[in-house]
Scaffold this motif. Structure first.
Motif, PDB file in Angstrom:
ATOM      1  N   GLN A  79       0.599  -1.561   0.237  1.00  0.00           N
ATOM      2  CA  GLN A  79      -0.492   0.509   0.298  1.00  0.00           C
ATOM      3  C   GLN A  79       0.940   1.063   0.201  1.00  0.00           C
ATOM      4  OE1 GLN A  79      -3.458   0.294   2.416  1.00  0.00           O
ATOM      5  NE2 GLN A  79      -3.955  -1.651   2.335  1.00  0.00           N
ATOM      6  N   THR A  80       1.888   0.970   0.310  1.00  0.00           N
ATOM      7  CA  THR A  80       2.766   1.801   0.666  1.00  0.00           C
ATOM      8  C   THR A  80       2.845   3.141  -1.043  1.00  0.00           C
ATOM      9  OG1 THR A  80       4.371   1.126   1.545  1.00  0.00           O
ATOM     10  CG2 THR A  80       5.382   3.001   0.202  1.00  0.00           C
ATOM     11  N   ARG A  81       2.880   4.751  -1.278  1.00  0.00           N
ATOM     12  CA  ARG A  81       2.009   5.287  -2.291  1.00  0.00           C
ATOM     13  C   ARG A  81       3.953   6.504  -1.798  1.00  0.00           C
ATOM     14  NH1 ARG A  81       0.729   1.533  -3.800  1.00  0.00           N
ATOM     15  NH2 ARG A  81      -2.062   1.240  -3.213  1.00  0.00           N
ATOM     16  N   ILE A  82       3.886   6.761  -3.234  1.00  0.00           N
ATOM     17  CA  ILE A  82       4.579   8.601  -3.513  1.00  0.00           C
ATOM     18  C   ILE A  82       3.733   9.173  -3.654  1.00  0.00           C
ATOM     19  CG2 ILE A  82       6.398   9.621  -4.910  1.00  0.00           C
ATOM     20  CD1 ILE A  82       7.530   6.945  -4.704  1.00  0.00           C
ATOM     21  N   ILE A  83       3.846  10.730  -2.719  1.00  0.00           N
ATOM     22  CA  ILE A  83       2.868  11.229  -3.037  1.00  0.00           C
ATOM     23  C   ILE A  83       3.936  12.788  -4.150  1.00  0.00           C
ATOM     24  CG2 ILE A  83       1.824  13.152  -2.514  1.00  0.00           C
ATOM     25  CD1 ILE A  83       1.153  11.633  -0.200  1.00  0.00           C
ATOM     26  N   VAL A  84       3.760  13.288  -4.950  1.00  0.00           N
ATOM     27  CA  VAL A  84       4.778  14.117  -6.106  1.00  0.00           C
ATOM     28  C   VAL A  84       3.257  15.619  -5.532  1.00  0.00           C
ATOM     29  CG1 VAL A  84       5.809  14.798  -7.768  1.00  0.00           C
ATOM     30  CG2 VAL A  84       5.220  12.232  -7.161  1.00  0.00           C
ATOM     31  N   VAL A  85       4.615  16.161  -5.196  1.00  0.00           N
ATOM     32  CA  VAL A  85       4.908  17.231  -4.279  1.00  0.00           C
ATOM     33  C   VAL A  85       4.661  18.646  -5.073  1.00  0.00           C
ATOM     34  CG1 VAL A  85       3.502  16.631  -2.651  1.00  0.00           C
ATOM     35  CG2 VAL A  85       5.493  17.746  -1.519  1.00  0.00           C
ATOM     36  N   ASP A  86       4.615  19.594  -4.941  1.00  0.00           N
ATOM     37  CA  ASP A  86       5.731  21.008  -5.582  1.00  0.00           C
ATOM     38  C   ASP A  86       6.647  21.568  -4.308  1.00  0.00           C
ATOM     39  OD1 ASP A  86       4.346  21.110  -8.437  1.00  0.00           O
ATOM     40  OD2 ASP A  86       2.633  22.125  -7.052  1.00  0.00           O
ATOM     41  N   HIS A  87       8.080  21.418  -4.331  1.00  0.00           N
ATOM     42  CA  HIS A  87       8.968  21.856  -4.047  1.00  0.00           C
ATOM     43  C   HIS A  87       9.419  22.801  -4.615  1.00  0.00           C
ATOM     44  CE1 HIS A  87      11.729  21.782  -0.550  1.00  0.00           C
ATOM     45  NE2 HIS A  87      12.148  20.962  -1.245  1.00  0.00           N
ATOM     46  N   GLY A  88       9.559  24.608  -4.855  1.00  0.00           N
ATOM     47  CA  GLY A  88       9.855  25.486  -5.330  1.00  0.00           C
ATOM     48  C   GLY A  88       9.654  25.247  -7.084  1.00  0.00           C
ATOM     49  N   SER A  89      10.913  25.258  -7.194  1.00  0.00           N
ATOM     50  CA  SER A  89      10.517  25.442  -8.890  1.00  0.00           C
ATOM     51  C   SER A  89      10.964  23.611  -8.451  1.00  0.00           C
ATOM     52  CB  SER A  89      12.208  25.793  -9.784  1.00  0.00           C
ATOM     53  OG  SER A  89      12.936  25.070  -8.626  1.00  0.00           O
ATOM     54  N   GLU A  90      11.049  22.835  -8.315  1.00  0.00           N
ATOM     55  CA  GLU A  90      10.861  21.210  -8.718  1.00  0.00           C
ATOM     56  C   GLU A  90       9.826  20.068  -8.006  1.00  0.00           C
ATOM     57  OE1 GLU A  90      14.571  19.592  -7.052  1.00  0.00           O
ATOM     58  OE2 GLU A  90      14.602  20.598  -6.386  1.00  0.00           O
ATOM     59  N   SER A  91       9.969  19.207  -8.452  1.00  0.00           N
ATOM     60  CA  SER A  91       8.693  18.192  -7.826  1.00  0.00           C
ATOM     61  C   SER A  91      10.399  17.216  -6.522  1.00  0.00           C
ATOM     62  CB  SER A  91       8.019  17.441  -8.328  1.00  0.00           C
ATOM     63  OG  SER A  91       7.045  17.934  -9.611  1.00  0.00           O
ATOM     64  N   LEU A  92       9.416  16.964  -5.982  1.00  0.00           N
ATOM     65  CA  LEU A  92       9.570  15.719  -4.847  1.00  0.00           C
ATOM     66  C   LEU A  92       9.184  14.921  -4.867  1.00  0.00           C
ATOM     67  CD1 LEU A  92      11.631  16.011  -3.280  1.00  0.00           C
ATOM     68  CD2 LEU A  92      10.825  16.969  -1.310  1.00  0.00           C
ATOM     69  N   GLY A  93       8.954  13.346  -4.028  1.00  0.00           N
ATOM     70  CA  GLY A  93       8.118  12.700  -3.433  1.00  0.00           C
ATOM     71  C   GLY A  93       8.107  12.032  -2.141  1.00  0.00           C
ATOM     72  N   LEU A  94       6.911  11.750  -1.555  1.00  0.00           N
ATOM     73  CA  LEU A  94       6.488  11.636   0.013  1.00  0.00           C
ATOM     74  C   LEU A  94       6.627  10.351  -0.274  1.00  0.00           C
ATOM     75  CD1 LEU A  94       5.728  15.070   1.092  1.00  0.00           C
ATOM     76  CD2 LEU A  94       7.817  14.861   0.645  1.00  0.00           C
ATOM     77  N   CYS A  95       7.418   9.652  -0.028  1.00  0.00           N
ATOM     78  CA  CYS A  95       6.669   8.269   0.012  1.00  0.00           C
ATOM     79  C   CYS A  95       5.976   7.884   1.984  1.00  0.00           C
ATOM     80  CB  CYS A  95       8.396   7.025   0.602  1.00  0.00           C
ATOM     81  SG  CYS A  95       7.578   5.677   0.411  1.00  0.00           S
ATOM     82  N   VAL A  96       4.384   7.415   2.090  1.00  0.00           N
ATOM     83  CA  VAL A  96       3.515   7.012   2.277  1.00  0.00           C
ATOM     84  C   VAL A  96       3.484   5.982   2.638  1.00  0.00           C
ATOM     85  CG1 VAL A  96       3.097   9.770   2.313  1.00  0.00           C
ATOM     86  CG2 VAL A  96       1.877   8.148   1.441  1.00  0.00           C
ATOM     87  N   ASP A  97       2.463   5.433   4.180  1.00  0.00           N
ATOM     88  CA  ASP A  97       1.957   4.293   3.993  1.00  0.00           C
ATOM     89  C   ASP A  97       1.024   3.806   3.208  1.00  0.00           C
ATOM     90  OD1 ASP A  97       4.211   4.072   5.558  1.00  0.00           O
ATOM     91  OD2 ASP A  97       2.655   4.047   7.740  1.00  0.00           O
ATOM     92  N   ARG A  98      -0.047   4.894   3.048  1.00  0.00           N
ATOM     93  CA  ARG A  98      -1.188   4.463   2.545  1.00  0.00           C
ATOM     94  C   ARG A  98      -1.757   5.624   2.339  1.00  0.00           C
ATOM     95  NH1 ARG A  98      -6.415   3.921   3.194  1.00  0.00           N
ATOM     96  NH2 ARG A  98      -6.766   3.873   5.547  1.00  0.00           N
ATOM     97  N   VAL A  99      -2.310   6.326   0.826  1.00  0.00           N
ATOM     98  CA  VAL A  99      -3.463   7.338   0.917  1.00  0.00           C
ATOM     99  C   VAL A  99      -4.606   7.040   1.244  1.00  0.00           C
ATOM    100  CG1 VAL A  99      -3.915   8.939  -1.059  1.00  0.00           C
ATOM    101  CG2 VAL A  99      -1.715   8.524  -0.864  1.00  0.00           C
ATOM    102  N   ALA A 100      -5.214   7.778   2.002  1.00  0.00           N
ATOM    103  CA  ALA A 100      -6.610   7.583   2.261  1.00  0.00           C
ATOM    104  C   ALA A 100      -7.718   8.230   1.466  1.00  0.00           C
ATOM    105  CB  ALA A 100      -6.739   7.781   3.676  1.00  0.00           C
ATOM    106  N   ASP A 101      -7.740   8.810   1.556  1.00  0.00           N
ATOM    107  CA  ASP A 101      -8.636   9.605   0.606  1.00  0.00           C
ATOM    108  C   ASP A 101      -8.264  11.446  -0.033  1.00  0.00           C
ATOM    109  OD1 ASP A 101      -9.048  10.777   3.036  1.00  0.00           O
ATOM    110  OD2 ASP A 101     -10.862   9.757   3.295  1.00  0.00           O
TER     111      ASP A 101
END
Length: 152
Positions: A79-101
């Motif tokens: 269930q591990t997921r990567i949430i890709v977020v804006d981080h200034g001028s680039e993107s960064l992936g945040l590895c989390v256990d599970r995306v709920a909703d």
């Protein structure tokens, strides 16, 4: 005053996810996408927070282990997921256990985080919402990732 809108009626949308049994939220405006089953390539010379990089449609995106950043033991499962977020001028992936909703929250329902001596502003906590016995911690990605050490 029928045309006036109270602040507690303004709704915002949050991508909610779990880590170590706790529920967190990121503003949907900061989230680009959520990825599953992505091959992460390790990168030498980075800190333990950095799991590596991924190729996202031709762009190299650094993936950070948010569990370690928050002081939890590393763990990964199906269930591990990567949430890709804006981080200034680039993107960064945040590895989390599970995306709920995705949840709509009233701005009036968001309460400041209690003072714990841990420096919530530095930790990136925007506030908290208590609903149906669940405590949701809302994160500010800009503050959360501001001083993230990516290189060893």
């Amino acid at each position: 005053m029928s045309g006036a809108r109270r602040d507690d009626q303004v709704l915002s949308r949050w991508v909610c996810f779990e880590m170590s049994g706790q529920v967190y939220g990121l503003p949907i405006s900061a989230v680009q996408e959520v990825l599953a089953d992505t091959c992460i390539e390790p990168v030498p010379g980075t800190t333990l927070l950095v799991l590596g990089v991924i190729n996202l449609r031709g762009s190299v995106v650094t993936v950070v282990d948010l569990r370690r950043h928050f002081g939890f033991e590393p763990e990964a499962d199906a269930q591990t997921r990567i949430i890709v977020v804006d981080h200034g001028s680039e993107s960064l992936g945040l590895c989390v256990d599970r995306v709920a909703d995705v949840r709509k929250l009233s701005d009036g329902a968001i309460k400041p985080a209690p003072a714990t001596g841990g420096g919530q502003a530095e930790a990136g906590i925007r506030g908290m919402v208590s609903r149906s016995g669940e405590l949701l911690t809302l994160l500010d990605p800009a503050r959360l990732l501001a001083d993230l050490p990516l290189l060893a």
